[in-house]
Design an enzyme around this catalytic site. Structure first.
Site, short mmCIF file in Angstrom:
data_model
loop_
_atom_site.label_atom_id
_atom_site.label_comp_id
_atom_site.label_asym_id
_atom_site.label_seq_id
_atom_site.Cartn_x
_atom_site.Cartn_y
_atom_site.Cartn_z
CG ASP A 159 46.58 63.98 61.14
OD1 ASP A 159 46.90 62.72 60.82
OD2 ASP A 159 45.39 64.12 60.49
CD GLU B 186 50.69 62.24 59.17
OE1 GLU B 186 50.81 61.10 58.61
OE2 GLU B 186 49.69 62.94 58.90
#
Ligand code: CA
Length: 671
Positions: free
Chosen positions: A351, A380
């Site tokens: 993340d 990400e």
């Protein structure tokens, strides 16, 4: 920067009573801290007893409390700990093996005792994760665990990722699954919907995906594990204990072993069917600030701060961790290694990965590979806010070529195909909006350098940032933002639903035929929605749960997705492994997108990547009207056309010439 995964219920307690020191200029001081990463950190049990070792280099005192229970009651023992200056740890031992007991640490910092904490390395915890538990891990292994392993992965472009939340997948009454919302949901065999369609693990097998990506399954903060009857939902981006599973997904969060055993049973059940398990990990921030386990063991150290002493917040959740500091870097590396070792996890999705430094991420991938070369790491490649970490050190999408064996999500393809995520009514290439052709092409070549792709026309990225297709994950939706179904319903308002179904098929055809690794959001194969809610992180099951009646209602959609996956798995041409191969074997037809927008056509030629087919022709018409292309003459087999697909190419034949595509549809031919 396009982003997503945020707002996960973090507490914004920037200054609380337990700590008001300004850590803004502590970098040099922190750099002098001795570090320690031995596997005996915090807890070890052997024949000589139970041993505690807490890393806390700058505290005045430390103690460990032993409890009979995971919550409530008084300590049965409090043991002062002894400091070891050379490695910054505090230790204590007792001669007994304290299996079945619980413990917390407490440190004194600047003359004040901080709150109790289970530490940062609790591998088993009591209810709500407030106390660590002492258990015998060998008793948590399901039968056959010693021979358990995930699928072999030759190349990361062979992976097909299916992103799911435990509750989304099984909570709906139509799921036919007994252990709704639990790890065990994925251990149930032969489950069926009320209408007789396969659900659960059978559904995954039928669809053909290779890896399940489970949303955060470490112990998170937002769901009260003592009140599971309330059916509170959360995505879980609010980390509490990074090294223990979440209790609400177990059948008994009071018993620390149960969540561990049940998670392992889930993993084994998927592995037995050849499906890998990828974990979503969120080391970039914690649910709490001063009250987090990091702050309660080594105040200030694990976080970045602004000049005024407040927590910097690149996560958008109230704080951001400091991976560039050695003990934190080691922590991230050792934590994922632990999950790979103890739980046989096959991949990690980071993340807001750009909050971490490149060096740490490279170590993550390298050390995981030593445990299991098939482990897939991606993340990400962006942050949700500014960070004190210099841009050149961030594990950003644009820096992916400086990372080894790590992939990033392509927001290029995502936004270009369906329209921008911040504007629900914005359309994209697959829904008739011109001007996205070049950005879709960037996605098709997995952001690698290609002689026919003009990066200056890219919407999000202006250069070929990937040096290999194995660095790119392509997708058109995930748990964040509007689901694809909701996005299409909103942006195509007024059109018949059939158009939306066709646009969804086209969008996913682009994902599954593009170079790179395809990724899909669970349930989109049956046109699942989230009732128009984009940030559904804490919304009830009535918003988030997949209604399995859709599998019957949208059977044609499911069959199409299944066909797409079968096609991709059978044909290495869609899964090339080098930028050079793509530049050589993927040739775009010259189409003037000013004159004929929303039309892309390309060929995968000369048995690309060893494909049995000599040539594959792929055409996308994203316009709301039919458009024609000229196909060179030849003996073509029709693989996909006008919303139908047959991976064997038995939809018919063509001798080439002018072929007209329906609105929002793909054409795939082979010879
Ligand atoms: Ca929890």
């Amino acid at each position: 920067m396009a982003t997503a995964t945020i707002f996960a219920g973090a507490s914004l307690l920037t200054f609380s009573s337990c700590n008001n020191k300004n850590y803004a200029n502590f970098d040099d001081r922190f750099a002098e801290y001795p570090t320690y990463s031995g596997s005996d950190l915090e807890l070890s049990v052997d024949n000589s007893g139970t041993h505690f070792r807490l890393w806390s280099p700058e505290t005045d005192k430390a103690e460990v409390n032993i409890y009979d229970e995971g919550s409530g009651g008084e300590p049965v023992m409090t043991i002062p700990m002894e400091f070891h200056k050379e490695n910054g740890t505090w230790t204590a031992s007792v001669p007994e093996q304290l299996y079945g007991k619980f413990y917390t640490f407490r440190v004194q910092s600047d003359g004040r005792w901080l709150d109790e904490t289970p530490g940062v390395w609790a591998k088993a915890v009591g209810v709500n994760g407030k106390r660590a538990a002492i258990i015998d891990f060998s008793l948590t292994n399901p039968d056959g665990w010693e021979n358990d392993r995930g699928p072999e992965v030759k190349n990361f472009t062979d992976v097909i990722v299916y992103e799911m939340h435990h509750r989304d997948f099984s909570m709906h009454p139509s799921s036919g699954i007994e252990n709704k919302g639990k790890f065990l949901a994925l251990t149930e065999k032969d489950t069926k919907s009320l209408l007789g369609d396969k659900t659960g693990i059978e559904h995954l097998k039928e669809l053909g995906i290779t890896h399940v990506h489970i949303l955060p399954s470490y112990d998170y903060n937002s769901v009260d594990e003592t009140r599971l009857q309330d059916n509170v939902y959360n995505w879980g981006y609010d980390p509490q204990n990074y090294n223990s599973p979440e209790g609400s997904y177990s059948t008994n969060p009071e018993d620390p072993s149960v969540r561990i055993r049940e998670m392992k049973e889930m993993i084994k059940s998927l592995h037995d069917e050849g499906i890998g398990v990828i974990m979503d990990v969120v080391y970039n921030h914690t649910a709490e600030n001063d009250g987090s386990n990091f702050s309660l063991t080594a105040p200030g150290y694990y976080y970045r701060h602004r000049e005024d002493g407040s927590y910097s917040d690149a996560s958008g959740c109230g704080n951001e961790t400091a991976s560039e500091r050695r003990q934190m870097s080691e922590y991230i590396v050792n934590s994922v290694k632990y999950w790979a070792d103890e739980y046989h996890i096959d991949g990690f999705r980071f993340d807001l990965m750009a909050i971490h430094d490149i060096e740490t991420m490279n170590r993550v991938a390298k050390e995981l590979k030593e445990i299991n070369p098939d482990i897939f790491v991606y993340g990400e490649g962006w942050t949700a806010g500014d960070s004190p970490l210099p841009v050149e050190r961030r594990a950003l999408k644009e820096n992916v070529a400086r990372m080894q064996d790590i992939a990033v999500f392509s927001d290029d393809l995502r936004d270009a195909v369906k329209g921008h995520f911040t504007d629900a009514s914005d359309r994209g290439f697959a829904t008739g909006k011109p001007g996205n052709e070049e950005t879709v092409k960037i996605g098709i070549v997995a952001a690698t350098a290609h002689p026919q792709v003009d990066y200056s026309k890219g919407n999000n990225s202006k250069f070929a940032y990937a040096s290999s297709p194995e660095m790119i994950v392509n997708y058109v939706s995930c748990h964040d933002d509007l689901s694809l179904t909701d996005k299409l319903r909103h942006s195509m308002q007024g059109e018949p639903e059939q158009n939306m179904l066709e646009a969804a098929k086209l969008a996913q055809t682009i994902v599954f035929t593009s170079q790179g690794t395809p990724f899909m959001f669970a349930g989109e194969e049956i046109f699942r929605d989230k009732k128009g809610v984009h940030n559904s992180y804490n919304k009830p099951d009535s918003i988030n749960a997949i209604d399995w009646a859709n599998k019957s209602k949208y059977r044609d959609q499911f069959d199409y997705y299944k066909g797409l996956i079968t096609l991709r798995k059978a044909h290495p041409a869609f899964r090339m492994t080098s930028a050079e191969d793509i530049a050589k074997h993927l040739v775009f037809d010259e189409i003037d997108s000013e004159k004929t927008p929303n039309l892309i056509s390309y060929t995968l030629k000369d048995h690309a990547n060893g494909d049995q087919w000599e040539e594959i022709r792929v055409v996308f018409n994203g316009a709301s009207k039919p458009q024609s292309v000229n196909i060179p003459s030849g003996q073509w087999k029709i693989v996909a056309m006008n919303g139908k697909i047959d991976p064997e190419g038995n939809l018919g034949t063509s001798k080439g010439g002018e072929i007209t595509l329906n609105p929002y549809s793909a054409l795939i031919l082979s010879k």
